[in-house]
Design a protein around this motif. Structure first.
Motif, PDB file in Angstrom:
ATOM      1  N   ASN A 451       0.829  -1.208   0.000  1.00 42.47           N
ATOM      2  CA  ASN A 451       0.000   0.000   0.000  1.00 42.47           C
ATOM      3  C   ASN A 451       0.861   1.255   0.000  1.00 42.47           C
ATOM      4  N   ALA A 452       1.949   1.225   0.786  1.00 42.20           N
ATOM      5  CA  ALA A 452       2.833   2.393   0.854  1.00 42.20           C
ATOM      6  C   ALA A 452       3.524   2.633  -0.490  1.00 42.20           C
ATOM      7  N   LEU A 453       3.978   1.568  -1.118  1.00 41.36           N
ATOM      8  CA  LEU A 453       4.645   1.714  -2.413  1.00 41.36           C
ATOM      9  C   LEU A 453       3.660   2.149  -3.500  1.00 41.36           C
ATOM     10  N   ASN A 454       2.460   1.591  -3.479  1.00 48.98           N
ATOM     11  CA  ASN A 454       1.447   1.991  -4.456  1.00 48.98           C
ATOM     12  C   ASN A 454       1.116   3.467  -4.328  1.00 48.98           C
ATOM     13  N   SER A 455       0.991   3.926  -3.089  1.00 51.26           N
ATOM     14  CA  SER A 455       0.695   5.337  -2.839  1.00 51.26           C
ATOM     15  C   SER A 455       1.816   6.228  -3.356  1.00 51.26           C
ATOM     16  N   CYS A 456       3.055   5.793  -3.119  1.00 50.93           N
ATOM     17  CA  CYS A 456       4.215   6.557  -3.579  1.00 50.93           C
ATOM     18  C   CYS A 456       4.264   6.616  -5.105  1.00 50.93           C
ATOM     19  N   LEU A 457       4.091   5.454  -5.751  1.00 49.17           N
ATOM     20  CA  LEU A 457       4.195   5.397  -7.210  1.00 49.17           C
ATOM     21  C   LEU A 457       3.051   6.133  -7.908  1.00 49.17           C
ATOM     22  N   SER A 458       1.884   6.175  -7.278  1.00 47.78           N
ATOM     23  CA  SER A 458       0.731   6.824  -7.913  1.00 47.78           C
ATOM     24  C   SER A 458       0.900   8.332  -8.014  1.00 47.78           C
ATOM     25  N   THR A 459       1.690   8.917  -7.115  1.00 50.41           N
ATOM     26  CA  THR A 459       1.903  10.373  -7.131  1.00 50.41           C
ATOM     27  C   THR A 459       3.278  10.764  -7.654  1.00 50.41           C
ATOM     28  N   MET A 460       4.121   9.783  -7.914  1.00 50.79           N
ATOM     29  CA  MET A 460       5.513  10.070  -8.267  1.00 50.79           C
ATOM     30  C   MET A 460       5.618  10.722  -9.642  1.00 50.79           C
ATOM     31  N   PRO A 461       6.190  11.927  -9.729  1.00 46.17           N
ATOM     32  CA  PRO A 461       6.379  12.569 -11.032  1.00 46.17           C
ATOM     33  C   PRO A 461       7.560  11.958 -11.778  1.00 46.17           C
ATOM     34  N   ALA A 462       7.623  12.184 -13.078  1.00 43.56           N
ATOM     35  CA  ALA A 462       8.759  11.704 -13.858  1.00 43.56           C
ATOM     36  C   ALA A 462      10.012  12.472 -13.449  1.00 43.56           C
ATOM     37  N   ALA A 463      11.134  11.768 -13.350  1.00 38.60           N
ATOM     38  CA  ALA A 463      12.403  12.393 -12.975  1.00 38.60           C
ATOM     39  C   ALA A 463      13.539  11.601 -13.597  1.00 38.60           C
ATOM     40  N   SER A 464      14.656  12.267 -13.820  1.00 35.05           N
ATOM     41  CA  SER A 464      15.807  11.592 -14.420  1.00 35.05           C
ATOM     42  C   SER A 464      16.775  11.063 -13.381  1.00 35.05           C
ATOM     43  N   LYS A 465      16.664  11.561 -12.144  1.00 35.91           N
ATOM     44  CA  LYS A 465      17.556  11.100 -11.091  1.00 35.91           C
ATOM     45  C   LYS A 465      16.843  11.136  -9.749  1.00 35.91           C
ATOM     46  N   ASN A 466      17.462  10.534  -8.762  1.00 32.69           N
ATOM     47  CA  ASN A 466      16.879  10.502  -7.436  1.00 32.69           C
ATOM     48  C   ASN A 466      17.081  11.837  -6.737  1.00 32.69           C
ATOM     49  N   PRO A 467      16.176  12.203  -5.806  1.00 33.94           N
ATOM     50  CA  PRO A 467      16.364  13.446  -5.048  1.00 33.94           C
ATOM     51  C   PRO A 467      17.550  13.318  -4.100  1.00 33.94           C
ATOM     52  N   PRO A 468      17.988  14.421  -3.510  1.00 36.05           N
ATOM     53  CA  PRO A 468      19.074  14.326  -2.518  1.00 36.05           C
ATOM     54  C   PRO A 468      18.663  13.392  -1.385  1.00 36.05           C
ATOM     55  N   LEU A 636      10.065  10.650  -2.155  1.00 34.41           N
ATOM     56  CA  LEU A 636      10.090  10.073  -3.498  1.00 34.41           C
ATOM     57  C   LEU A 636       8.757  10.295  -4.209  1.00 34.41           C
ATOM     58  N   GLY A 637       7.662  10.191  -3.464  1.00 36.48           N
ATOM     59  CA  GLY A 637       6.347  10.409  -4.053  1.00 36.48           C
ATOM     60  C   GLY A 637       6.167  11.834  -4.536  1.00 36.48           C
ATOM     61  N   GLU A 638       6.834  12.776  -3.883  1.00 39.08           N
ATOM     62  CA  GLU A 638       6.704  14.193  -4.253  1.00 39.08           C
ATOM     63  C   GLU A 638       7.682  14.597  -5.353  1.00 39.08           C
ATOM     64  N   ARG A 639       8.914  14.046  -5.321  1.00 37.65           N
ATOM     65  CA  ARG A 639       9.963  14.537  -6.212  1.00 37.65           C
ATOM     66  C   ARG A 639      10.330  13.573  -7.346  1.00 37.65           C
ATOM     67  N   GLY A 640       9.915  12.311  -7.237  1.00 33.36           N
ATOM     68  CA  GLY A 640      10.247  11.351  -8.275  1.00 33.36           C
ATOM     69  C   GLY A 640      11.574  10.657  -8.010  1.00 33.36           C
ATOM     70  N   SER A 641      11.884   9.695  -8.872  1.00 34.87           N
ATOM     71  CA  SER A 641      13.128   8.944  -8.714  1.00 34.87           C
ATOM     72  C   SER A 641      13.700   8.621 -10.094  1.00 34.87           C
ATOM     73  N   SER A 642      14.894   8.066 -10.106  1.00 37.11           N
ATOM     74  CA  SER A 642      15.513   7.655 -11.360  1.00 37.11           C
ATOM     75  C   SER A 642      14.704   6.510 -11.970  1.00 37.11           C
ATOM     76  N   PRO A 643      14.735   6.360 -13.300  1.00 36.10           N
ATOM     77  CA  PRO A 643      14.025   5.223 -13.928  1.00 36.10           C
ATOM     78  C   PRO A 643      14.463   3.884 -13.344  1.00 36.10           C
ATOM     79  N   ARG A 650       8.361  -0.752  -8.928  1.00 41.19           N
ATOM     80  CA  ARG A 650       7.183  -1.334  -9.577  1.00 41.19           C
ATOM     81  C   ARG A 650       7.243  -2.867  -9.527  1.00 41.19           C
ATOM     82  N   TYR A 651       8.428  -3.405  -9.729  1.00 43.27           N
ATOM     83  CA  TYR A 651       8.576  -4.862  -9.675  1.00 43.27           C
ATOM     84  C   TYR A 651       8.221  -5.384  -8.288  1.00 43.27           C
ATOM     85  N   VAL A 652       8.737  -4.716  -7.254  1.00 42.00           N
ATOM     86  CA  VAL A 652       8.460  -5.134  -5.879  1.00 42.00           C
ATOM     87  C   VAL A 652       6.970  -5.036  -5.584  1.00 42.00           C
ATOM     88  N   THR A 653       6.352  -3.945  -6.026  1.00 45.58           N
ATOM     89  CA  THR A 653       4.918  -3.754  -5.773  1.00 45.58           C
ATOM     90  C   THR A 653       4.095  -4.851  -6.432  1.00 45.58           C
TER      91      THR A 653
END
Length: 662
Positions: A451-468, A636-643, A650-653
């Motif tokens: 549930n936590a990962l689904n919530s994160c991925l549903s709001t995660m914007p596209a990004a080219s790299k991970n946040p700090p 991560l849900g707010e700022r996105g992550s690397s592909p 997504r695989y884990v979810t």
């Protein structure tokens, strides 16, 4: 005899060579081997290698680790590049050992030859440099040492294992021969094994370019037990000499000793020249035929490498795709793949087995691909090590290698035995007991994480790299090493605070904590007991011994899975229990009773750790380079992550979703 190259004073070692292996019971010098020349005191006493080695040309610094192996010519150390934490096996050759031109030429030739080699089953050459004291050759680190170490621990291997290793040796050898290179020193100590149990051919100190019959070198070089008749007769080396050595390797792995080994070196040479050896009746008929076809006196009568692979020993026998790490010290449980297994392997390659496409798929396509892969796995029960959905009172757990989706209830005898054990602990030697009636079940941990990962991925914007990442993540406990010995006992693991636990096949759990001074034991009904190690009940001594064996194996053979970079170490008292583990062909999933989840990906050694802190999660990602980054999942849900990270989440979810619905 004065031209032989196997005198340890004249040979240099590669990576983890063990000079004691293959030494006959009687010292070779008693059989006519020339004595080692007297050395000066400066040669006998080598200066200790500095803890920090610096390449003055590049400015890169390397930290010296443990000694991996040594010979009369060189030593090999584990070294870490301080700029990126990458680890190498580094051959260190003292300048005093290459003071003469021909010695320097030999090292130069080895370096120049090895630099040109690029093959999956050849030890990778990285770079080299030298200072006033030493020459440093940086090679791929093979953490499981060599076939010589495996042979020493096991003495004999099974036919499927021998086929597994020989296929890889032949692959590397065909590559060398195609480039016109003879190895000339094929032996168990020169076949290195990496963390994935993949074999690498190494040590090119005696390698030479293939020449015509008239030009072939007549020097006798190599290891005595593996020399071909034409080499001893000074007829020169050809590809057939490497094939002969390969036959000796096969014989040694299957029979426990080299085919021509005797107590006397002259007698050994005589046996080789006459091709006089015996084939134990314990060998399979196909193995006997293949060895006989390879160990032919006339080089032209020997099978070629392609003919060896086409032999019935390979064509009609099962060869595993991979071996478990436990095969280094014990007989593995190997089963031929089912049609469903082949289906999943094909599907899995579409996800992990190919190079990244330059055109990235959109999230919807990616999600559909992963969903198909995981649902295929669940549908066909591939590599499922799920043996129960929940842990409850009177319910057994058996997470080891079973394909059943849920374990049966205890039989009356098992139930009475378990109650008897519980009664014998109560109020006596146990320093504390606890019944966790509201303990988390594996299903609850999986559902909350999903549930936590689904919530994160549903709001995660596209990004080219991970946040700090978090500058200083709070210390938490995670699995740094693991060993699957579920074909006999259970699943063992080491935590980052050095505690070690085993989830046994029948569902009980025993952990050694606080530097092995405390023992935690958990029954299948979630009743916990704590003991001092020196006051453990007799009934638990056998299980404790198994945990200690696995702990020692992990300590001696496995590298830690990464560096989290925390200033603080987790409390040694923290000892979360492994509730359940699941394996696919590409990942290991572990669920813990503190709500945490860890997923290790085999192919690139990346790891995803989801730690439950209060009511929120912190996600830690360990990259291919063994470097870690930690983020609150909400960030991560707010700022996105690397592909790369998003793909794994997504695989884990998807895996958790299919597990929850199974």
């Amino acid at each position: 005899m004065d031209s032989t190259c196997f005198n340890t004073a004249q040979r240099h070692s590669c990576q983890m060579m063990n000079p004691d292996l293959f030494k006959p019971p009687a010292d070779l010098r008693q059989a006519g081997q020339p004595s080692k020349p007297n050395r000066s005191k400066t040669e006998q006493i080598r200066p200790e290698l500095a803890q920090l080695v610096v390449d003055t040309k590049t400015g890169r610094s390397y930290s010296k680790g443990k000694l991996l192996g040594k010979g009369g010519f060189a030593r090999c150390y584990e070294m870490t590049d301080l700029a990126n934490n990458k680890m190498y096996a580094v051959k260190v050759i003292p300048q005093s050992r290459v003071s003469k031109p021909h010695q320097r030429d030999k090292i130069t030739n080895e370096i120049e030859l090895h630099k040109t080699l690029q093959h999956k089953h050849v030890v990778k050459f990285s770079h080299h440099f030298e200072d006033q004291d030493n020459i440093y050759i940086f090679l791929e680190l093979c953490s499981r040492k060599s076939l010589a170490h495996i042979w020493k621990a096991r003495h004999t291997l099974t036919d499927p294992e021998v086929r597994y290793y020989l296929r890889q040796i032949i692959s590397g050898l065909k590559y060398l021969h195609s480039k016109g290179i003879l190895h000339r020193d094929l032996k168990l100590g020169n076949f290195f094994v990496n963390e994935n149990m993949e074999l690498r051919l190494g040590d090119f100190g005696l390698a030479a370019k293939l020449e015509t019959v008239e030009q072939r070198k007549k020097t006798i070089c190599g290891t005595p037990n593996y020399l071909a008749p034409e080499v001893l007769n000074r007829q020169g080396h050809g590809t057939e000499s490497d094939v002969w050595s390969l036959g000796c390797v096969m014989y040694t792995l299957l029979c426990g000793n080299p085919p021509f080994e005797t107590l006397d070196l002259k007698e050994t040479y005589k046996c080789i020249k006459e091709v006089r050896y015996s084939l134990p009746p314990s060998l399979s008929p196909a193995a006997q035929k293949l060895i006989s076809a390879v160990l032919q006196k006339n080089p032209s009568d020997r099978l070629t490498l392609d003919q060896i692979l086409a032999h019935e020993y390979f064509s009609k026998g099962f060869t595993p795709d991979k071996l478990p790490p436990s095969a280094c010290v014990m007989v593995p449980e190997l089963n031929p793949p089912s049609p469903a297994k082949k289906f999943f392997t094909k599907m899995a390659k579409s996800l992990f087995g190919k190079k990244k496409s330059k055109v990235e798929k959109n999230p919807t396509e990616e999600k559909e691909d992963i969903s198909k892969l995981v649902s295929g796995m669940m549908k066909h029960s591939i590599s499922r090590q799920i043996s129960y959905k929940t842990v409850g009172v009177n319910e057994t757990t058996s997470p080891a290698g079973q394909l059943a989706s849920s374990g049966p209830l205890d039989t009356p005898a098992e139930e009475e035995s378990r109650k008897s054990v519980s009664r014998s602990f109560k109020g006596t030697v146990a320093s504390s007991t606890e019944v966790c009636e509201d303990a988390l079940t594996p299903a609850a941990v999986a559902e909350a994480a999903m549930n936590a990962l689904n919530s994160c991925l549903s709001t995660m914007p596209a990004a080219s790299k991970n946040p700090p990442c978090l500058v200083k993540p709070k210390p938490f406990v995670w699995v740094t090493k693991w060993v699957d010995y579920s074909n006999k006992y259970g699943f063992g693991y080491q935590l980052s605070n050095q505690n070690v636990g085993v989830l046994f096949n029948e569902g009980t759990h025993l952990s050694l904590c606080d530097q092995r001074r405390t023992v935690h034991y958990c029954l299948t009904n979630n009743k916990h007991f704590t003991f001092q190690a020196n006051a453990l009940p007799e009934q638990l001594q056998n299980q404790k011994h198994i945990v200690e064996l696995m702990a020692n194996y992990m300590e001696q053979n496995l590298m830690e899975g990464g560096d989290l970079g925390c200033d603080e170490r987790p409390s040694p008292g923290a000892c979360p229990l492994l509730l359940q583990w699941m394996k696919t062909d590409h990942a290991l999933v572990m669920l813990f009773n503190n709500g945490s989840l860890q997923v290790n990906f085999y192919t690139d050694h990346t790891k995803v750790i989801l730690s439950k802190l209060s009511d929120s999660y912190v996600l830690t990602y360990i990259s291919r380079e063994r470097l870690s980054s930690s983020y609150p999942l909400s960030v991560l849900g707010e700022r996105g992550s690397s592909p790369e990270l998003r793909h794994r989440l997504r695989y884990v979810t998807q895996l958790l979703q299919h597990y929850a619905s199974a």
